[in-house]
Design a protein around this motif. Sequence first.
Motif, short mmCIF file in Angstrom:
data_model
loop_
_atom_site.label_atom_id
_atom_site.label_comp_id
_atom_site.label_asym_id
_atom_site.label_seq_id
_atom_site.Cartn_x
_atom_site.Cartn_y
_atom_site.Cartn_z
N LEU A 81 0.94 -1.19 0.10
CA LEU A 81 0.05 -0.15 0.04
C LEU A 81 0.90 1.13 -0.01
O LEU A 81 0.69 2.22 -0.64
CB LEU A 81 -0.99 -0.12 1.32
CG LEU A 81 -1.91 -1.00 1.32
CD1 LEU A 81 -2.73 -0.86 2.48
CD2 LEU A 81 -2.87 -0.98 0.12
N THR A 82 1.79 1.24 0.71
CA THR A 82 2.50 2.54 1.02
C THR A 82 4.11 2.31 0.53
O THR A 82 4.74 3.36 0.21
CB THR A 82 2.80 2.74 2.64
OG1 THR A 82 3.55 1.63 3.17
CG2 THR A 82 1.55 2.93 3.02
N GLY A 83 4.39 1.20 0.21
CA GLY A 83 5.76 1.13 -0.42
C GLY A 83 6.93 1.11 0.79
O GLY A 83 8.08 0.90 0.42
N GLN A 84 6.45 1.45 2.02
CA GLN A 84 7.32 1.27 3.51
C GLN A 84 7.82 -0.04 3.77
O GLN A 84 6.92 -0.99 3.66
CB GLN A 84 6.64 2.14 4.28
CG GLN A 84 6.57 3.69 4.08
CD GLN A 84 5.92 4.29 5.48
OE1 GLN A 84 4.86 4.04 5.90
NE2 GLN A 84 6.60 5.43 5.69
N PRO A 85 9.00 -0.07 4.33
CA PRO A 85 9.44 -1.31 4.87
C PRO A 85 8.40 -1.63 6.04
O PRO A 85 8.00 -0.96 6.82
CB PRO A 85 10.66 -0.85 5.39
CG PRO A 85 11.27 0.03 4.69
CD PRO A 85 9.96 0.95 4.31
N VAL A 86 8.13 -3.13 6.21
CA VAL A 86 6.88 -3.55 7.12
C VAL A 86 7.46 -3.16 8.80
O VAL A 86 6.72 -2.89 9.28
CB VAL A 86 6.58 -5.05 6.86
CG1 VAL A 86 5.81 -5.48 8.00
CG2 VAL A 86 5.83 -5.17 5.70
N ALA A 87 8.69 -3.32 8.62
CA ALA A 87 9.48 -3.09 10.01
C ALA A 87 9.36 -1.81 10.49
O ALA A 87 9.03 -1.48 11.59
CB ALA A 87 10.91 -3.68 10.14
N THR A 88 9.39 -0.63 9.63
CA THR A 88 9.11 0.56 9.92
C THR A 88 7.88 0.77 10.26
O THR A 88 7.62 1.61 11.29
CB THR A 88 9.62 1.42 8.94
OG1 THR A 88 10.90 1.27 8.45
CG2 THR A 88 9.61 2.98 9.07
N VAL A 89 6.81 0.30 9.51
CA VAL A 89 5.46 0.51 9.74
C VAL A 89 4.95 0.02 11.25
O VAL A 89 4.33 0.72 11.95
CB VAL A 89 4.54 -0.15 8.63
CG1 VAL A 89 3.24 -0.19 8.95
CG2 VAL A 89 4.77 0.59 7.24
N VAL A 90 5.39 -1.26 11.50
CA VAL A 90 5.15 -1.83 12.64
C VAL A 90 5.78 -1.25 13.72
O VAL A 90 5.13 -1.09 14.82
CB VAL A 90 5.52 -3.45 12.61
CG1 VAL A 90 5.38 -3.94 14.21
CG2 VAL A 90 4.73 -4.25 11.49
N GLY A 91 6.73 -0.78 13.61
CA GLY A 91 7.71 0.10 14.73
C GLY A 91 6.76 1.55 15.14
O GLY A 91 6.67 1.57 16.27
#
Length: 320
Positions: A81-91
Amino acid sequence: MKYMLRRLAMFVVALIVISIIVFVMLRILPGDIAAVMAGTNATPERVAALREQMGLNKPLVSQYFDWIGGLFHGDFGESMLTGQPVATVVGSRAAITFPLIVMGMAVALLIGIPLGYLSVRTTNRVVQSIYQSIAIIGGAIPALWGGLLLILLFAKGVGILPVFPAQGFPSTGWANPGKALMSLILPALTVGIIVGATIMRYTRASLQTISSSGYVEMAMACGMTRRKALWHVGLRLAMPQLVSVVGLTFAEMITGVMVIENLFALPGIGTGLVSDLGHRDLIAVQSELFMLAAFFLVIGLLVDLAHRALDPRLGEESND
């Protein structure tokens, strides 16, 4: 040391099994994952490009080891959806959910342990019935109803005593600690009251068992009053069980606060996971589920080690 090594080995095996289960669960969904993620109106070319982008055209074994290899290197994949790393989003989500859980657990401990102790200390039948009613009613309150009641009482704009924000989290996050903490107070109170009733029941049951086992009488024979014996001896003996309850409850609260996060419009882990499922961002969901499962296992491991450290009798039983 032998026990710790055995538990660590079991922890690693459990992580591997859970990773396989999470991986397989998303692969046995009806239809093609790429088609599901692309949507019903996607062209065959779009679906094929998505399959190649996510490596879904490789054998399943290769896909699994590519995913696990990325996890070991800290690469949890990217959100479609956002192209961001999942680790960053979850963080960023965890920076809301974990403080909420810690604050809620602090409220629960401040409510549950003292009230559980007082309910055992008193010998008045009427007062005991009142404490028992508090525990039952507090545990029976639906999270949604309890949160709405606190909003009507204390939320700005609609509350009788408008003190705390009703919804949302500051866009600047924890850069403004005061506003961030204020936005979590009502959600934490909602969680803490409900969980506190559970801890109160466990504390009450543990102290009642200990008080009837003779330890409290022995302490009183050494010169302590009943109140001091229950507080200093009873609670210390009940601590291993309470640590287990608090630790497992803390782990369960990760997903348990999902309703609270939605009610107070907090962009935490629970809300984000539901959103990712709704938007068919399955690659992000795969890594998020594994991270949550790994957290549950870590909490379980820490609870086991703490329980053993607090109760030396477990070591004696294993030696026998």
